[in-house]
Enzyme design. Structure first.
Site, short mmCIF file in Angstrom:
data_model
loop_
_atom_site.label_atom_id
_atom_site.label_comp_id
_atom_site.label_asym_id
_atom_site.label_seq_id
_atom_site.Cartn_x
_atom_site.Cartn_y
_atom_site.Cartn_z
N LYS A 4 5.85 -2.00 4.66
CA LYS A 4 6.60 -0.98 3.93
C LYS A 4 5.75 -0.32 2.85
O LYS A 4 5.72 0.91 2.73
CB LYS A 4 7.84 -1.61 3.28
N ASN A 5 5.08 -1.12 2.06
CA ASN A 5 4.37 -0.53 0.91
C ASN A 5 3.15 0.29 1.35
O ASN A 5 2.79 1.25 0.67
CB ASN A 5 3.98 -1.61 -0.09
N CYS A 54 13.21 -1.45 -7.75
CA CYS A 54 13.86 -2.71 -8.13
C CYS A 54 13.77 -2.91 -9.63
O CYS A 54 12.78 -2.58 -10.26
CB CYS A 54 13.16 -3.88 -7.45
N ARG A 76 7.92 -1.37 -15.82
CA ARG A 76 7.12 -0.65 -14.82
C ARG A 76 6.72 0.77 -15.24
O ARG A 76 7.14 1.75 -14.63
CB ARG A 76 7.85 -0.64 -13.48
N ILE A 130 4.16 4.11 -15.85
CA ILE A 130 3.17 4.72 -14.94
C ILE A 130 2.00 5.33 -15.73
O ILE A 130 1.35 6.26 -15.29
CB ILE A 130 3.80 5.78 -14.00
N ASP A 180 5.51 -10.52 -5.08
CA ASP A 180 6.59 -10.25 -4.13
C ASP A 180 6.96 -11.48 -3.30
O ASP A 180 7.91 -11.44 -2.51
CB ASP A 180 6.22 -9.08 -3.20
N ARG A 186 16.41 -2.20 1.97
CA ARG A 186 15.33 -1.29 1.55
C ARG A 186 14.01 -1.66 2.19
O ARG A 186 13.15 -0.79 2.36
CB ARG A 186 15.15 -1.36 0.03
C1 UD1 Z 1 3.55 -2.43 -6.04
C2 UD1 Z 1 4.51 -2.80 -4.96
C3 UD1 Z 1 5.43 -3.92 -5.40
C4 UD1 Z 1 4.60 -5.10 -5.89
C5 UD1 Z 1 3.58 -4.65 -6.93
C6 UD1 Z 1 2.61 -5.76 -7.33
C7 UD1 Z 1 4.81 -0.69 -3.80
C8 UD1 Z 1 5.70 0.45 -3.50
N1 UD1 Z 1 5.29 -1.61 -4.62
O1 UD1 Z 1 4.35 -1.98 -7.14
O2 UD1 Z 1 6.22 -4.32 -4.29
O3 UD1 Z 1 5.47 -6.03 -6.51
O4 UD1 Z 1 2.79 -3.56 -6.40
O5 UD1 Z 1 1.95 -6.26 -6.21
O6 UD1 Z 1 3.73 -0.81 -3.27
N2 UD1 Z 1 1.67 -1.13 -14.82
C9 UD1 Z 1 1.47 -0.49 -16.01
N3 UD1 Z 1 1.14 0.84 -16.00
C10 UD1 Z 1 1.01 1.53 -14.84
C11 UD1 Z 1 1.22 0.87 -13.62
C12 UD1 Z 1 1.54 -0.46 -13.63
O7 UD1 Z 1 1.57 -1.09 -17.08
O8 UD1 Z 1 0.72 2.74 -14.89
C13 UD1 Z 1 1.99 -2.57 -14.81
C14 UD1 Z 1 3.35 -2.86 -14.17
O9 UD1 Z 1 4.40 -2.75 -15.11
C15 UD1 Z 1 3.13 -4.29 -13.70
C16 UD1 Z 1 1.67 -4.30 -13.27
O10 UD1 Z 1 1.06 -3.20 -13.96
O11 UD1 Z 1 3.31 -5.18 -14.77
C17 UD1 Z 1 1.42 -4.16 -11.79
O12 UD1 Z 1 2.15 -3.06 -11.30
P1 UD1 Z 1 1.71 -2.24 -10.01
O13 UD1 Z 1 0.63 -2.99 -9.30
O14 UD1 Z 1 1.47 -0.84 -10.39
O15 UD1 Z 1 3.01 -2.33 -9.13
P2 UD1 Z 1 3.68 -1.17 -8.31
O16 UD1 Z 1 2.64 -0.27 -7.74
O17 UD1 Z 1 4.78 -0.60 -9.11
#
Ligand code: UD1
Length: 431
Positions: free
Chosen positions: A22-23, A117, A122, A124, A305, A397
């Site tokens: 999925k991801n 979720c 989270r 960006i 996950d 999902r």
């Molecule tokens: C992706 C996966 C999710 C998985 C996660 C970690 C998808 C759609 N989702 O989520 O299933 O649990 O990777 O393997 O692929 N962070 C920041 N700033 C940012 C981005 C992230 O502080 O700009 C933090 C997040 O809050 C978190 C950590 O970095 O604590 C890792 O997040 P990230 O790897 O970005 O997860 P996702 O891409 O959201």
């Protein structure tokens, strides 16, 4: 309101085929709008998040031809704007991939800020840091993000946090920037490599995906491709843990064993027997699992996950286990649901201490997020008696044909929509 009802206590036995990741698919679908030529994507999982992403791409004006449940042809030459409106998009975290894809191709993107979720704040900020380094202006207005650039120029970017989403998003925008981008402290998850391979198959020049330094040489345009998505590492791991949790014997087929190393190692520590094949892993559950400790980490560490599935196994182990969640701050809520089933745990900050019990008992519980939902299904299938799980949209999902796959393994589980259907299931499964 759809719910799962389960009658637990049966070991799961048999074979299961893992669906496409999925991801990876979410990133790949977004990236498919980066060319005006036809893109054929195979092994697409037929799950809700994917269909939400396809709807969003359709709303942008792309032509979507769903050839079958798992194959889609996308042609983005008909895209008429860069405004993503779909309300649904707020419900999926990966809506942010459209920022990188649209910004790369059209140098502009207006996208609702992501949902997904509820497992933590989270932010960006790392995505934005990357886009800004490439020369884009990014403005957050309420719950909408607008990004635009006269031109994107390659840059040297160091991520402060290892982020899967930021790595993929920056990779997409940089693929169509002018010049060379070096992305350091990049995430290394299998689906990052898959999105990079997909972009390269469209003519991008991305090297080093899967290591923590990714080098991207921008190209002026991308061309069409045909691509098959990798198997879902987390779905595979969920079924591997299902075997452990129900003391079963499951052959999980169509996976990449290399991607499963952290999970296989943990199951071995817990006393399971594991056979590894070229594209399959067989897991035989132990009579009573041994306790262990888990700390979630970016790949190749133990995936966040898989944390709820691992904790569920620990809830049935003989002794005390410790789980440290180092990626998301709010990922232990399902332990309250496990407690309703007799699970014993104590959470302090990012650490959960889990004391194994001999048996869990069926209860009325609810899914709190996608992976926790899957873990609670495993708990229900291991528990004595009946479990009714609500809020299962989370599970839909991300898991394709979940209850069918479990039923094929001998699980007594049904999707029900009314009390009458619950009573009927109970009548049909009465001893
Ligand atoms: C992706 C996966 C999710 C998985 C996660 C970690 C998808 C759609 N989702 O989520 O299933 O649990 O990777 O393997 O692929 N962070 C920041 N700033 C940012 C981005 C992230 O502080 O700009 C933090 C997040 O809050 C978190 C950590 O970095 O604590 C890792 O997040 P990230 O790897 O970005 O997860 P996702 O891409 O959201």
């Amino acid at each position: 309101m759809a719910q799962y009802i389960m009658k637990g206590g049966r070991p799961l036995n048999g074979e299961v085929n893992v669906s496409g990741a999925k991801n990876a698919a979410l990133g790949i679908l977004a990236a498919a709008v980066m060319t005006d030529e036809n893109v054929l994507i195979e092994n697409l999982p037929d799950v809700r998040d994917i269909n939400v992403m396809l709807d969003a791409i359709r709303e942008l004006g792309a032509t979507i031809d769903r050839i079958d449940r798992n194959t889609v042809r996308i042609n983005a030459s008909t895209v008429s704007g860069v405004d993503v409106h779909s309300e649904n998009m707020r419900r999926i975290r990966a809506s942010y991939y459209l920022i990188g894809a649209l910004l790369g191709k059209y140098k502009r993107a207006n996208v609702p800020l992501p949902g997904g979720c509820a497992i933590g704040a989270r932010p960006i900020d790392q995505h934005l840091k990357g886009f800004r380094a490439l020369g884009a202006e990014c403005v957050v207005d309420g719950d909408k993000l607008s990004a635009s650039a006269e031109r994107l120029t390659g840059s040297h970017i160091y991520l402060d946090i290892v982020s899967v989403g930021a790595t993929i998003n920056i990779m997409m925008a940089a693929a169509l920037a002018e010049g060379r981008t070096i992305l350091e402290n990049a995430a290394k998850e299998p689906h990052i490599v898959d999105v990079a391979n997909f972009l390269n198959s469209m003519g991008a020049s991305i090297r080093g995906a899967g290591t923590d330094v990714i080098r991207i040489t921008g190209v002026p345009k991308l061309h069409g491709t045909e691509y098959s998505i990798i198997p879902d590492q987390i779905e595979a791991g969920t079924f591997m843990f299902a075997s452990a949790i129900t003391r079963g014997d499951i052959m999980v087929r169509n996976l990449i064993p290399k991607h499963m190393e952290a999970i296989s190692a943990k199951l071995l520590e817990m006393g399971c027997i594991i056979w590894e094949f070229d594209d399959a892993i067989r897991v035989v559950g132990a009579q009573r699992l041994r306790p262990t400790n888990v700390k979630t980490l970016p790949y190749p560490g133990f995936p966040t996950d898989m944390q709820p599935q691992a904790s569920t196994a620990m809830s049935l182990a003989k002794g005390t286990s410790v789980v440290v969640e180092s990626i998301f701050e709010n990922r232990f809520r399902y332990l309250d649901e496990l407690a309703r089933m007799g699970g014993i745990s104590k959470v302090e900050g990012s650490t959960a201490t889990i004391t194994g019990v001999e048996k869990l008992k069926g209860a009325q519980i609810k899914a709190c997020d996608l992976r926790a939902g899957a873990a609670l299904v495993m708990a229900g299938l291991a528990a004595e008696g009946y479990t009714v799980l609500s809020d299962i949209e989370y599970i839909q999902r991300g898991y394709e044909h979940f209850e069918q796959k479990l039923r094929n393994l001998g699980a007594q589980i049904a999707l029900v929509n009314s009390d009458e259907e619950i009573r009927e299931f109970m009548r049909n499964t009465a001893d």
